[in-house]
Design a protein around this motif. Structure first.
Motif, short mmCIF file in Angstrom:
data_model
loop_
_atom_site.label_atom_id
_atom_site.label_comp_id
_atom_site.label_asym_id
_atom_site.label_seq_id
_atom_site.Cartn_x
_atom_site.Cartn_y
_atom_site.Cartn_z
N ASP A 1 17.28 28.51 2.31
CA ASP A 1 15.86 28.77 2.06
C ASP A 1 15.59 28.57 0.57
O ASP A 1 16.50 28.61 -0.25
CB ASP A 1 15.50 30.19 2.48
N GLN A 2 14.31 28.37 0.25
CA GLN A 2 13.95 28.06 -1.13
C GLN A 2 12.52 28.51 -1.39
O GLN A 2 11.66 28.36 -0.52
CB GLN A 2 14.06 26.54 -1.30
N VAL A 3 12.28 29.07 -2.55
CA VAL A 3 10.92 29.50 -2.87
C VAL A 3 10.67 29.28 -4.36
O VAL A 3 11.59 29.40 -5.17
CB VAL A 3 10.68 30.97 -2.44
N THR A 4 9.44 28.91 -4.70
CA THR A 4 9.08 28.66 -6.10
C THR A 4 7.97 29.59 -6.52
O THR A 4 7.05 29.85 -5.75
CB THR A 4 8.64 27.19 -6.28
N GLY A 5 8.06 30.09 -7.76
CA GLY A 5 7.01 30.94 -8.30
C GLY A 5 7.41 32.40 -8.33
O GLY A 5 8.45 32.78 -7.78
N ALA A 6 6.58 33.20 -8.99
CA ALA A 6 6.88 34.62 -9.15
C ALA A 6 6.52 35.37 -7.87
O ALA A 6 5.49 36.03 -7.79
CB ALA A 6 6.14 35.20 -10.34
N VAL A 7 7.36 35.26 -6.87
CA VAL A 7 7.08 35.93 -5.60
C VAL A 7 7.47 37.40 -5.69
O VAL A 7 8.26 37.79 -6.53
CB VAL A 7 7.83 35.25 -4.43
N GLY B 1 7.30 32.50 -18.40
CA GLY B 1 6.76 33.84 -18.19
C GLY B 1 7.02 34.44 -16.82
O GLY B 1 7.53 35.55 -16.71
N PRO B 2 6.69 33.69 -15.75
CA PRO B 2 6.93 34.24 -14.41
C PRO B 2 8.43 34.51 -14.16
O PRO B 2 8.76 35.41 -13.38
CB PRO B 2 6.42 33.15 -13.47
N GLY C 1 1.61 40.32 -16.97
CA GLY C 1 0.62 39.65 -16.13
C GLY C 1 0.51 38.18 -16.51
O GLY C 1 1.47 37.55 -16.94
N GLN C 2 -0.70 37.65 -16.33
CA GLN C 2 -0.90 36.22 -16.56
C GLN C 2 -0.73 35.82 -18.02
O GLN C 2 -0.55 34.64 -18.31
CB GLN C 2 -2.30 35.81 -16.11
N VAL C 3 -0.78 36.79 -18.92
CA VAL C 3 -0.55 36.49 -20.34
C VAL C 3 0.81 35.79 -20.50
O VAL C 3 0.98 34.90 -21.34
CB VAL C 3 -0.58 37.79 -21.18
N LEU C 4 1.76 36.19 -19.65
CA LEU C 4 3.11 35.60 -19.72
C LEU C 4 3.10 34.10 -19.43
O LEU C 4 4.02 33.39 -19.80
CB LEU C 4 4.04 36.30 -18.73
N ASN C 5 2.06 33.63 -18.75
CA ASN C 5 1.99 32.20 -18.43
C ASN C 5 1.29 31.40 -19.52
O ASN C 5 1.10 30.21 -19.38
CB ASN C 5 1.19 31.96 -17.14
N THR C 6 0.82 32.10 -20.54
CA THR C 6 0.01 31.43 -21.56
C THR C 6 0.86 31.04 -22.75
O THR C 6 1.55 31.87 -23.33
CB THR C 6 -1.14 32.36 -22.00
#
Lengths: 107, 309
Positions: free
Chosen positions: A90-96, A35-36, B39-44
């Motif tokens: 450089d490196q980054v994790t997650g929906a920044v 998702g992210p 939003g966070q729904v995408l993580n579910t």
């Protein structure tokens, strides 16, 4: 068009497209189930338009290309790695957010 | 400078529902979202309790349907990250990354929340190297491995069950001796032979140098043990996405916006909806409901405004 400036890289052309790239290169490691990854997709597309000709913006689908993420110890997505002269800069994790990514690319 | 009747900030269930209502009300509205909507729904992994979807559906699908539904009524969505805002006067100013400024008569803040961190040694250093906050994203990296889940609420238990599709063993670390998660999820988890519960324990350190090698625990008697795991999933609630909010103008509680039952904040013309609100229940269904209420409050507010000279 959004996304036209993004290069899709694979295990087989990673060396050529990223490590040996003349331009600094950002790789977005993503997967279709994440998702992210989807959430930051439009930001990556926009960065590719903004930095066109200056920084190469690429994406790698980790589902289809397990070798490269393994090599870089990637165990979470999205992970974005910024390569300069074939080295991890450089490196980054997650929906920044875009602000953070721009800061990384402009450094 | 673009000017609107309503700007909605955030494209999760609350913002998209507000946008759907606002478009049907024919307001001059735009929705700002820093990425793709959802939003966070995408993580579910799976949403099994949203009424009308009798067989359940993935978070991806629900997010897409909500965005498409609002778009059907003409909701305009703009890609943009809000950096700050000035909400005090009758004309609200919204500042975007890149220097753009938007003005509007009313605002619905639906910026949502993101996963909480535990705040223990090793957690930050090993994020992305075995520490994860999104089970649906990262579960496939843990095929046939042993992992720990920290938490005991709906998200923790639902995602622990999801993780068993990949991991060989999932240890749920919970600080109490019973779960907060809803009963049907508890039943599923207790019946799952891959899930083990470690009660009355808290995580005190993530162990490892370049990758996670273990999780150090302390139980309520003060006894310390190290659990050998390759992954640690932190699913202990959320923290507000409030960095862009004017904390000096808005009445807040613990970083969340205080609202009345009509989703009005302490400032006239500023409503809030979804997980950014100070509240106890954080479900997709009430986020959507709050989005609807917030929009109706905006309509009422706009109708009562004195006519412009």
């Amino acid at each position: 068009m959004a996304g036209d400036n993004v290069t899709h890289v694979t295990d087989s052309d990673f060396d050529q497209e990223v490590i040996k790239s003349d331009l600094p290169t950002l790789v977005d490691f993503w997967a279709p189930w994440c998702g992210p990854c989807k959430a930051i997709g439009p930001v990556i597309d926009e960065l590719a338009d903004t930095y066109s000709g200056k920084i190469k913006i690429t994406k790698m689908n980790v589902d289809e290309n397990p070798e490269t993420p393994g090599k870089f110890g990637i165990r979470a997505i999205p992970t974005l790695i910024f390569f300069k002269n074939g080295e991890v800069a450089d490196q980054v994790t997650g929906a920044v957010g875009k602000t953070q990514l721009v800061a990384m690319l402009d450094k | 400078m673009s000017s609107f009747q309503l700007i909605i900030i955030g494209g999760g269930p609350a913002g998209l529902t507000a946008g759907l209502y606002a478009s049907r009300a024919r307001l001059n509205v735009t929705l700002l979202e820093k990425g793709a909507p959802g939003g966070q729904v995408l993580n579910t992994d799976w949403i099994d309790n949203y009424p009308g979807f009798t067989d359940g559906l993935s978070g991806f699908d629900l997010a897409e349907k909500m965005a498409a539904h609002a778009a059907r009524f003409g909701l305009e969505t703009k890609l943009g990250e809000v950096t700050s805002m000035d909400l005090a006067g009758p004309i609200k100013k919204i500042f975007l990354e890149g220097g753009e400024e938007l003005t509007t008569q009313a605002v619905i803040i639906a910026t949502g929340a993101r996963p909480n961190i535990v705040g223990i040694p090793g957690e930050k250093e090993l994020t992305g190297k075995g520490v994860s906050y999104c089970a649906t994203c990262d579960a496939p990296f843990y095929r046939d491995q042993e992992i720990a889940v920290i938490g005991g609420g709906d998200t923790a238990i639902q995602e622990a069950i999801h993780l068993t599709k990949f991991a060989s063993k999932v240890s749920v670390i919970h600080r109490r001796d019973e779960l907060r998660a809803t009963k049907i999820l508890q039943e599923k988890a207790f019946a799952n032979s891959k899930i083990e519960f470690i009660w009355n324990s808290v995580a005190i350190e993530v162990v490892g140098t370049n990758e996670v090698e273990g999780l150090k625990l302390e139980n309520k008697n003060g006894e310390k043990t190290t659990l050998a795991v390759q992954g640690v999933f932190v699913l202990i609630g959320t923290r507000p996405n409030n960095e862009m909010l004017p904390a000096d103008q808005l009445d807040m509680k613990d970083g969340f916006i205080k609202t009345d039952q009509q989703m009005r904040s302490s400032l006239p013309g500023v409503m809030a909806a979804g997980d950014i609100c100070s509240k106890t229940v954080r479900q997709v269904i009430n986020a959507a409901g709050e989005g609807a209420v917030a929009c109706l409050s905006v309509e009422e507010y706009l109708a009562d405004l004195p006519l412009a000279e």
